[in-house]
Design a protein around this motif. Structure first.
Motif, PDB file in Angstrom:
ATOM      1  N   VAL A 146       0.831  -1.208   0.000  1.00 38.39           N
ATOM      2  CA  VAL A 146       0.000   0.000   0.000  1.00 38.39           C
ATOM      3  C   VAL A 146       0.868   1.261   0.000  1.00 38.39           C
ATOM      4  O   VAL A 146       0.748   2.129  -0.864  1.00 38.39           O
ATOM      5  N   SER A 161      -9.010  -7.494  -3.017  1.00 33.99           N
ATOM      6  CA  SER A 161      -8.607  -7.065  -1.672  1.00 33.99           C
ATOM      7  C   SER A 161      -9.702  -6.230  -1.026  1.00 33.99           C
ATOM      8  O   SER A 161     -10.455  -5.537  -1.708  1.00 33.99           O
ATOM      9  N   TYR A 183      -2.506   1.035  -5.026  1.00 32.29           N
ATOM     10  CA  TYR A 183      -2.648  -0.429  -4.911  1.00 32.29           C
ATOM     11  C   TYR A 183      -4.130  -0.800  -4.904  1.00 32.29           C
ATOM     12  O   TYR A 183      -4.594  -1.593  -5.730  1.00 32.29           O
ATOM     13  N   ASN A 231      -7.066  -9.434   5.883  1.00 30.33           N
ATOM     14  CA  ASN A 231      -5.622  -9.374   6.168  1.00 30.33           C
ATOM     15  C   ASN A 231      -4.983 -10.741   6.336  1.00 30.33           C
ATOM     16  O   ASN A 231      -5.030 -11.293   7.433  1.00 30.33           O
ATOM     17  N   ASN A 264       6.204  -4.092   5.016  1.00 26.63           N
ATOM     18  CA  ASN A 264       5.162  -3.074   5.155  1.00 26.63           C
ATOM     19  C   ASN A 264       4.038  -3.586   6.050  1.00 26.63           C
ATOM     20  O   ASN A 264       3.465  -2.841   6.829  1.00 26.63           O
ATOM     21  N   TYR A 288       6.586  -7.887  10.320  1.00 28.32           N
ATOM     22  CA  TYR A 288       7.332  -6.892  11.100  1.00 28.32           C
ATOM     23  C   TYR A 288       7.410  -7.325  12.570  1.00 28.32           C
ATOM     24  O   TYR A 288       8.489  -7.322  13.185  1.00 28.32           O
ATOM     25  N   VAL A 294       3.728   1.250  16.303  1.00 33.47           N
ATOM     26  CA  VAL A 294       2.267   1.143  16.194  1.00 33.47           C
ATOM     27  C   VAL A 294       1.756   2.449  15.600  1.00 33.47           C
ATOM     28  O   VAL A 294       1.957   3.527  16.182  1.00 33.47           O
ATOM     29  N   TYR A 313      -7.917 -10.330  10.539  1.00 36.05           N
ATOM     30  CA  TYR A 313      -6.784 -11.187  10.151  1.00 36.05           C
ATOM     31  C   TYR A 313      -7.308 -12.582   9.828  1.00 36.05           C
ATOM     32  O   TYR A 313      -8.095 -13.140  10.579  1.00 36.05           O
ATOM     33  N   VAL A 343      -4.332  -3.764  16.739  1.00 34.03           N
ATOM     34  CA  VAL A 343      -2.887  -3.992  16.663  1.00 34.03           C
ATOM     35  C   VAL A 343      -2.375  -4.522  18.001  1.00 34.03           C
ATOM     36  O   VAL A 343      -1.639  -5.523  18.056  1.00 34.03           O
TER      37      VAL A 343
HETATM   38  C1  WQD Z   1      -2.493  -3.696   9.637  1.00 33.03           C
HETATM   39  C2  WQD Z   1      -2.641  -2.816  10.874  1.00 33.03           C
HETATM   40  C3  WQD Z   1      -1.692  -0.622  10.584  1.00 33.03           C
HETATM   41  C4  WQD Z   1       2.440  -2.080  10.204  1.00 33.03           C
HETATM   42  C5  WQD Z   1      -2.783  -3.963   3.610  1.00 33.03           C
HETATM   43  C6  WQD Z   1      -3.476  -4.000   2.264  1.00 33.03           C
HETATM   44  C7  WQD Z   1      -4.238  -5.288   2.134  1.00 33.03           C
HETATM   45  C8  WQD Z   1      -3.285  -6.420   2.279  1.00 33.03           C
HETATM   46  C9  WQD Z   1      -2.670  -6.351   3.679  1.00 33.03           C
HETATM   47  C10 WQD Z   1      -1.862  -7.402   0.618  1.00 33.03           C
HETATM   48  C11 WQD Z   1      -3.028  -1.369  10.538  1.00 33.03           C
HETATM   49  C12 WQD Z   1      -0.945  -1.410  11.649  1.00 33.03           C
HETATM   50  C13 WQD Z   1       1.062  -2.014  10.342  1.00 33.03           C
HETATM   51  C14 WQD Z   1       3.271  -1.540  11.211  1.00 33.03           C
HETATM   52  C15 WQD Z   1       1.328  -0.894  12.457  1.00 33.03           C
HETATM   53  N1  WQD Z   1      -2.273  -6.339   1.282  1.00 33.03           N
HETATM   54  N2  WQD Z   1       0.518  -1.432  11.463  1.00 33.03           N
HETATM   55  N3  WQD Z   1       2.673  -0.966  12.319  1.00 33.03           N
HETATM   56  O1  WQD Z   1      -2.779  -1.847   5.742  1.00 33.03           O
HETATM   57  O2  WQD Z   1      -4.551  -3.300   6.895  1.00 33.03           O
HETATM   58  O3  WQD Z   1      -3.746  -3.928   4.626  1.00 33.03           O
HETATM   59  O4  WQD Z   1      -1.961  -5.109   3.750  1.00 33.03           O
HETATM   60  O5  WQD Z   1      -2.290  -8.523   0.694  1.00 33.03           O
HETATM   61  O6  WQD Z   1      -4.846  -5.341   0.870  1.00 33.03           O
HETATM   62  O7  WQD Z   1      -4.395  -2.953   2.226  1.00 33.03           O
HETATM   63  O8  WQD Z   1      -2.235  -4.196   6.548  1.00 33.03           O
HETATM   64  O9  WQD Z   1      -0.454  -5.154   7.953  1.00 33.03           O
HETATM   65  O10 WQD Z   1      -0.016  -2.924   6.811  1.00 33.03           O
HETATM   66  O11 WQD Z   1      -1.628  -3.027   8.730  1.00 33.03           O
HETATM   67  O12 WQD Z   1       0.808  -0.380  13.471  1.00 33.03           O
HETATM   68  O13 WQD Z   1       4.537  -1.573  11.134  1.00 33.03           O
HETATM   69  O14 WQD Z   1      -1.385  -2.748  11.533  1.00 33.03           O
HETATM   70  O15 WQD Z   1      -1.861   0.729  10.985  1.00 33.03           O
HETATM   71  O16 WQD Z   1      -3.866  -0.887  11.598  1.00 33.03           O
HETATM   72  P1  WQD Z   1      -3.359  -3.193   6.009  1.00 33.03           P
HETATM   73  P2  WQD Z   1      -0.981  -3.845   7.480  1.00 33.03           P
END
Ligand code: WQD
Length: 341
Positions: free
Chosen positions: A86, A124, A149, A179, A198, A203, A217, A233, A270
């Motif tokens: 993203v 997605s 994305y 997720n 990402n 992570y 976070v 999830y 989270v």
């Molecule tokens: C999840 C939560 C963040 C990283 C995206 C795409 C989706 C799919 C999954 C591909 C959110 C928080 C995250 C970090 C954090 N993509 N976070 N610290 O953004 O919900 O979905 O990825 O398959 O289509 O949109 O997933 O895992 O990035 O974030 O606090 O280092 O974790 O703010 O609340 P997201 P994510």
């Protein structure tokens, strides 16, 4: 049946290949290895005892896709191959639209020529943007996306809808993932992104493994029970099984174009995810609270009725399975062999 899986050595693709082979399908994979490793082919063989037919190449390359269809009698396609970060997509829109759209257009053109018209698309939950209501069902508005994305996923869904309108002998299932996290219980395949992840789960695993100092976070001032973002999830193996169910659906009846959510219907914050990871794996995950991440939404989780009614599919694994399997995979990458518990 012979299934072409694009991006089949990637995170979700490899788990889907395992399920397809275990359900008796023949699998052909095309993958350019830009975000996957060739040894995943051997891990799939170790897990299933079966080989895939592998073609290294780019789905945007028409000659390569032509070669696949000239070599193998493909009955249906599951299309995973795409860029999917993203945050990265905001900085590289041209690359994202070029890759994520051209791959689908090239596939559709060659499929049509070879009279192969069954298409499962890796979509997605981002197509819903910031939802007006939760749980999100398939009738919710799509299109108000917040990054290239997600927009590329909406555009792909529109392309496939228009292909169907032009030729109603097509069948298309749009699987909208929430997720995906976790890993196969063998610990052999899982999510191992190149560089700094990402997504949150890899992570967290790197922090737990002391490869990174702490989890950042992204915001604790959302309108949620503990202020941190809430997501649905879903274990990657449950997600993979949903793809087999989608193929069954297309085989037993005329589908047209159908969008189906693949989620658990449960939202976890989270901090709840972090706490589950620490408790179930008996390991610390230090974290700091940072400002919100651009483009993030507060709450996102799926309505799951349609997947149950149409696919006869329900996610079976819970958050504890997800965090334990994620850590087991991470330890496997470190060469730490786990006894089956
Ligand atoms: C999840 C939560 C963040 C990283 C995206 C795409 C989706 C799919 C999954 C591909 C959110 C928080 C995250 C970090 C954090 N993509 N976070 N610290 O953004 O919900 O979905 O990825 O398959 O289509 O949109 O997933 O895992 O990035 O974030 O606090 O280092 O974790 O703010 O609340 P997201 P994510």
């Amino acid at each position: 049946m012979n299934i072409l899986v694009t991006g089949g050595l990637g995170y979700i693709g490899s788990h889907t290949c395992v399920e397809l082979l275990e359900h008796g399908y023949n699998v052909i994979v095309i993958d350019n290895l830009s975000n996957s490793k060739i040894e995943v082919k051997d891990y799939i063989k170790t897990i299933t005892g079966k080989d895939i037919n592998f073609v290294e190449g780019d789905v945007c390359n028409k000659q390569t896709v032509e070669h696949v269809f000239a070599t193998y009698p493909v009955d249906a396609v599951i299309h995973f191959a795409a860029y999917k970060a993203v945050g990265e997509s905001v900085h590289k829109p041209i690359a994202y639209y070029q890759n994520n759209l051209m791959s689908t257009l090239t596939l559709c053109e060659v499929m049509s020529k070879h009279n192969c018209k069954k298409f499962v698309f890796s979509s997605s939950a981002t197509v819903y943007g910031d939802p007006k209501q939760v749980p999100i069902d398939e009738t919710c508005e799509v299109g108000a996306t917040t990054n290239p994305y997600g927009t590329s996923k909406v555009m792909n869904e529109q392309i496939l809808q228009d292909v169907y309108i032009s030729d109603p002998t097509w069948d298309v299932v749009l699987l909208r993932y929430f997720n995906p996290i976790g890993a196969h219980h063998s610990g052999l395949i899982g999510e191992s992104p190149v560089g700094i992840p990402n997504n949150i789960m890899p992570y967290i695993a790197m922090v737990a493994n002391k490869e990174l100092p702490e989890l950042h976070v992204f915001g604790n001032d959302y309108d949620t029970p503990d202020g941190t973002g809430v997501r649905d999830y879903i274990h990657v193996v449950d997600l993979a099984k949903g793809h087999v169910k989608a193929l069954d659906y297309m085989t037993r009846q005329k589908v047209g174009v159908d969008a189906i959510n693949l989620g658990t219907g449960n939202g976890y914050s989270v901090l709840e995810l972090v706490q589950a990871f620490e408790k179930d794996n008996h390991i610390a995950v230090p974290y700091v609270i940072d400002p919100r991440r651009e483009g993030d939404i507060a709450v996102c989780y799926a309505a799951t009725d349609k997947a149950k009614d149409v696919l006869n599919w329900v996610a079976k694994k819970d958050i504890h399975d997800m965090v334990k399997d994620s850590w087991k995979f991470k330890m496997g990458l470190q060469g730490v062999v786990h006894e089956e518990n």
